[in-house]
Design an enzyme around this catalytic site. Sequence first.
Site, PDB file in Angstrom:
ATOM      1  N   LYS A  11     -10.685  -3.193  -0.328  1.00  0.00           N
ATOM      2  CA  LYS A  11     -10.571  -4.034   0.866  1.00  0.00           C
ATOM      3  C   LYS A  11     -11.753  -5.003   1.013  1.00  0.00           C
ATOM      4  O   LYS A  11     -12.791  -4.838   0.350  1.00  0.00           O
ATOM      5  CB  LYS A  11     -10.455  -3.130   2.098  1.00  0.00           C
ATOM      6  CG  LYS A  11      -9.172  -2.298   2.125  1.00  0.00           C
ATOM      7  CD  LYS A  11      -9.059  -1.539   3.449  1.00  0.00           C
ATOM      8  CE  LYS A  11      -7.778  -0.722   3.506  1.00  0.00           C
ATOM      9  NZ  LYS A  11      -7.640  -0.023   4.823  1.00  0.00           N
ATOM     10  N   TYR A  51       1.229  -4.691   5.989  1.00  0.00           N
ATOM     11  CA  TYR A  51       0.993  -3.628   6.964  1.00  0.00           C
ATOM     12  C   TYR A  51       2.051  -3.619   8.074  1.00  0.00           C
ATOM     13  O   TYR A  51       1.797  -3.109   9.169  1.00  0.00           O
ATOM     14  CB  TYR A  51      -0.410  -3.767   7.566  1.00  0.00           C
ATOM     15  CG  TYR A  51      -1.489  -3.057   6.756  1.00  0.00           C
ATOM     16  CD1 TYR A  51      -1.399  -1.695   6.462  1.00  0.00           C
ATOM     17  CD2 TYR A  51      -2.626  -3.734   6.326  1.00  0.00           C
ATOM     18  CE1 TYR A  51      -2.384  -1.039   5.743  1.00  0.00           C
ATOM     19  CE2 TYR A  51      -3.623  -3.080   5.596  1.00  0.00           C
ATOM     20  CZ  TYR A  51      -3.499  -1.730   5.318  1.00  0.00           C
ATOM     21  OH  TYR A  51      -4.478  -1.071   4.613  1.00  0.00           O
ATOM     22  N   PHE A  59      -4.177  -1.622  16.844  1.00  0.00           N
ATOM     23  CA  PHE A  59      -5.187  -2.220  15.957  1.00  0.00           C
ATOM     24  C   PHE A  59      -4.576  -3.200  14.947  1.00  0.00           C
ATOM     25  O   PHE A  59      -5.278  -3.731  14.091  1.00  0.00           O
ATOM     26  CB  PHE A  59      -5.972  -1.131  15.221  1.00  0.00           C
ATOM     27  CG  PHE A  59      -5.102  -0.159  14.461  1.00  0.00           C
ATOM     28  CD1 PHE A  59      -4.585  -0.478  13.213  1.00  0.00           C
ATOM     29  CD2 PHE A  59      -4.799   1.087  14.992  1.00  0.00           C
ATOM     30  CE1 PHE A  59      -3.779   0.416  12.511  1.00  0.00           C
ATOM     31  CE2 PHE A  59      -3.992   1.990  14.302  1.00  0.00           C
ATOM     32  CZ  PHE A  59      -3.482   1.650  13.060  1.00  0.00           C
ATOM     33  N   ARG A  87      -5.420   9.621  -2.982  1.00  0.00           N
ATOM     34  CA  ARG A  87      -5.704   9.874  -1.561  1.00  0.00           C
ATOM     35  C   ARG A  87      -6.915  10.804  -1.432  1.00  0.00           C
ATOM     36  O   ARG A  87      -7.725  10.661  -0.512  1.00  0.00           O
ATOM     37  CB  ARG A  87      -4.483  10.505  -0.864  1.00  0.00           C
ATOM     38  CG  ARG A  87      -3.251   9.607  -0.758  1.00  0.00           C
ATOM     39  CD  ARG A  87      -3.417   8.395   0.115  1.00  0.00           C
ATOM     40  NE  ARG A  87      -3.965   8.681   1.413  1.00  0.00           N
ATOM     41  CZ  ARG A  87      -3.914   7.822   2.444  1.00  0.00           C
ATOM     42  NH1 ARG A  87      -3.325   6.634   2.319  1.00  0.00           N
ATOM     43  NH2 ARG A  87      -4.465   8.121   3.593  1.00  0.00           N
ATOM     44  N   THR A  93      -9.033   8.626   6.484  1.00  0.00           N
ATOM     45  CA  THR A  93      -9.004   7.259   7.028  1.00  0.00           C
ATOM     46  C   THR A  93     -10.290   6.932   7.780  1.00  0.00           C
ATOM     47  O   THR A  93     -10.876   5.863   7.592  1.00  0.00           O
ATOM     48  CB  THR A  93      -7.796   7.115   7.994  1.00  0.00           C
ATOM     49  OG1 THR A  93      -6.609   7.540   7.316  1.00  0.00           O
ATOM     50  CG2 THR A  93      -7.646   5.689   8.472  1.00  0.00           C
ATOM     51  N   ARG A 104     -14.519   6.720   0.780  1.00  0.00           N
ATOM     52  CA  ARG A 104     -14.737   6.324   2.180  1.00  0.00           C
ATOM     53  C   ARG A 104     -16.001   6.946   2.759  1.00  0.00           C
ATOM     54  O   ARG A 104     -16.688   6.311   3.568  1.00  0.00           O
ATOM     55  CB  ARG A 104     -13.499   6.661   2.998  1.00  0.00           C
ATOM     56  CG  ARG A 104     -12.382   5.622   2.763  1.00  0.00           C
ATOM     57  CD  ARG A 104     -11.069   6.065   3.319  1.00  0.00           C
ATOM     58  NE  ARG A 104     -10.101   4.976   3.412  1.00  0.00           N
ATOM     59  CZ  ARG A 104      -8.814   5.159   3.713  1.00  0.00           C
ATOM     60  NH1 ARG A 104      -8.357   6.371   3.945  1.00  0.00           N
ATOM     61  NH2 ARG A 104      -7.993   4.112   3.783  1.00  0.00           N
ATOM     62  N   ASN A 114     -12.555   0.368   5.990  1.00  0.00           N
ATOM     63  CA  ASN A 114     -12.717   1.634   5.268  1.00  0.00           C
ATOM     64  C   ASN A 114     -12.519   1.505   3.753  1.00  0.00           C
ATOM     65  O   ASN A 114     -12.137   2.460   3.087  1.00  0.00           O
ATOM     66  CB  ASN A 114     -11.846   2.730   5.890  1.00  0.00           C
ATOM     67  CG  ASN A 114     -10.374   2.387   5.850  1.00  0.00           C
ATOM     68  OD1 ASN A 114      -9.990   1.374   5.287  1.00  0.00           O
ATOM     69  ND2 ASN A 114      -9.548   3.227   6.444  1.00  0.00           N
ATOM     70  N   HIS A 117      -7.397   1.066   0.225  1.00  0.00           N
ATOM     71  CA  HIS A 117      -6.039   1.456   0.624  1.00  0.00           C
ATOM     72  C   HIS A 117      -5.435   2.235  -0.540  1.00  0.00           C
ATOM     73  O   HIS A 117      -5.696   1.920  -1.698  1.00  0.00           O
ATOM     74  CB  HIS A 117      -5.177   0.226   0.902  1.00  0.00           C
ATOM     75  CG  HIS A 117      -3.707   0.553   0.984  1.00  0.00           C
ATOM     76  ND1 HIS A 117      -3.115   0.946   2.161  1.00  0.00           N
ATOM     77  CD2 HIS A 117      -2.738   0.605   0.034  1.00  0.00           C
ATOM     78  CE1 HIS A 117      -1.829   1.219   1.922  1.00  0.00           C
ATOM     79  NE2 HIS A 117      -1.578   1.018   0.642  1.00  0.00           N
ATOM     80  N   GLU A 128       4.876  -0.959  -2.729  1.00  0.00           N
ATOM     81  CA  GLU A 128       3.600  -1.679  -2.681  1.00  0.00           C
ATOM     82  C   GLU A 128       3.253  -2.266  -4.056  1.00  0.00           C
ATOM     83  O   GLU A 128       2.702  -3.368  -4.137  1.00  0.00           O
ATOM     84  CB  GLU A 128       2.496  -0.745  -2.167  1.00  0.00           C
ATOM     85  CG  GLU A 128       2.689  -0.422  -0.681  1.00  0.00           C
ATOM     86  CD  GLU A 128       1.730   0.621  -0.132  1.00  0.00           C
ATOM     87  OE1 GLU A 128       1.769   0.839   1.094  1.00  0.00           O
ATOM     88  OE2 GLU A 128       0.955   1.222  -0.902  1.00  0.00           O
TER      89      GLU A 128
HETATM   90  P1  DAT Z   1      -4.776   5.050   5.532  1.00  0.00           P
HETATM   91  O1  DAT Z   1      -5.395   3.741   5.138  1.00  0.00           O
HETATM   92  O2  DAT Z   1      -5.740   6.202   5.360  1.00  0.00           O
HETATM   93  O3  DAT Z   1      -3.444   5.321   4.864  1.00  0.00           O
HETATM   94  P2  DAT Z   1      -3.269   4.450   7.960  1.00  0.00           P
HETATM   95  O4  DAT Z   1      -2.107   4.166   7.069  1.00  0.00           O
HETATM   96  O5  DAT Z   1      -3.058   5.411   9.085  1.00  0.00           O
HETATM   97  O6  DAT Z   1      -4.518   4.991   7.126  1.00  0.00           O
HETATM   98  O7  DAT Z   1      -3.799   3.104   8.607  1.00  0.00           O
HETATM   99  C1  DAT Z   1      -3.859   1.919   7.833  1.00  0.00           C
HETATM  100  C2  DAT Z   1      -5.168   1.226   8.117  1.00  0.00           C
HETATM  101  O8  DAT Z   1      -5.204   0.809   9.485  1.00  0.00           O
HETATM  102  C3  DAT Z   1      -6.412   2.092   7.939  1.00  0.00           C
HETATM  103  O9  DAT Z   1      -6.842   2.178   6.604  1.00  0.00           O
HETATM  104  C4  DAT Z   1      -7.399   1.383   8.813  1.00  0.00           C
HETATM  105  C5  DAT Z   1      -6.546   0.900   9.970  1.00  0.00           C
HETATM  106  N1  DAT Z   1      -6.582   1.863  11.079  1.00  0.00           N
HETATM  107  C6  DAT Z   1      -5.929   3.047  11.165  1.00  0.00           C
HETATM  108  N2  DAT Z   1      -6.192   3.676  12.309  1.00  0.00           N
HETATM  109  C7  DAT Z   1      -7.038   2.863  12.992  1.00  0.00           C
HETATM  110  C8  DAT Z   1      -7.698   2.942  14.263  1.00  0.00           C
HETATM  111  N3  DAT Z   1      -7.527   3.982  15.078  1.00  0.00           N
HETATM  112  N4  DAT Z   1      -8.518   1.910  14.632  1.00  0.00           N
HETATM  113  C9  DAT Z   1      -8.674   0.830  13.807  1.00  0.00           C
HETATM  114  N5  DAT Z   1      -8.085   0.701  12.613  1.00  0.00           N
HETATM  115  C10 DAT Z   1      -7.294   1.699  12.197  1.00  0.00           C
HETATM  116 MG    MG Z   2      -1.624   4.385   5.061  1.00  0.00          MG
END
Ligand code: DAT
Ligand code: MG
Length: 140
Positions: A11, A51, A59, A87, A93, A104, A114, A117, A128
């Site tokens: 990222k 996304y 967010f 993962r 996350t 991370r 973070n 992805h 994807e």
């Molecule tokens: P991951 O990237 O671990 O699969 P996710 O699919 O739940 O997590 O969310 C996608 C992305 O969105 C994540 O990498 C960062 C952002 N994100 C998730 N939860 C968030 C939050 N509570 N506040 C801000 N950004 C968030």
């Molecule tokens: Mg995800």
Amino acid sequence: MAIERTFSMIKPDATRRNLTGAIVAKLEAAGLRVIAQKRIWLSLKQAQQFYAVHAARPFYGELCEFMSSAPVVVQVLEGENAILKNREVMGATNPANADAGTIRKEFALSIGENSVHGSDGPDTAKDEIKFFFSDLEIVG
Ligand code: DAT
Ligand code: MG
């Protein structure tokens, strides 16, 4: 266990800090093979599309702005149990909850910024990979 493919993305927070190589080293050390890789700059629209599953989350706007704020490195990773393994190497996350030694834990700045992805299952991995790569670009 089976040889799988998964999609990975380094990222903007990580490319900005010149961490591409350090992150690839962790992926490779975990036994994941980079079989496709390119550096691109996502448009806001591409980030929104990628996304889309999070469109209703509070967010989402911030996330898409961030993802289009600097280059990313998109990858196809291959290996035993690649989806789950990636993962695990990524970590939780929220970096505050990530295990020691994960990408991370070591590199992420916040829950939003973070560093990486990774696909969360076989169907998303397939979708994807297709979103970013043609078959000709994947050299297994
Ligand atoms: P991951 O990237 O671990 O699969 P996710 O699919 O739940 O997590 O969310 C996608 C992305 O969105 C994540 O990498 C960062 C952002 N994100 C998730 N939860 C968030 C939050 N509570 N506040 C801000 N950004 C968030
Ligand atoms: Mg995800």
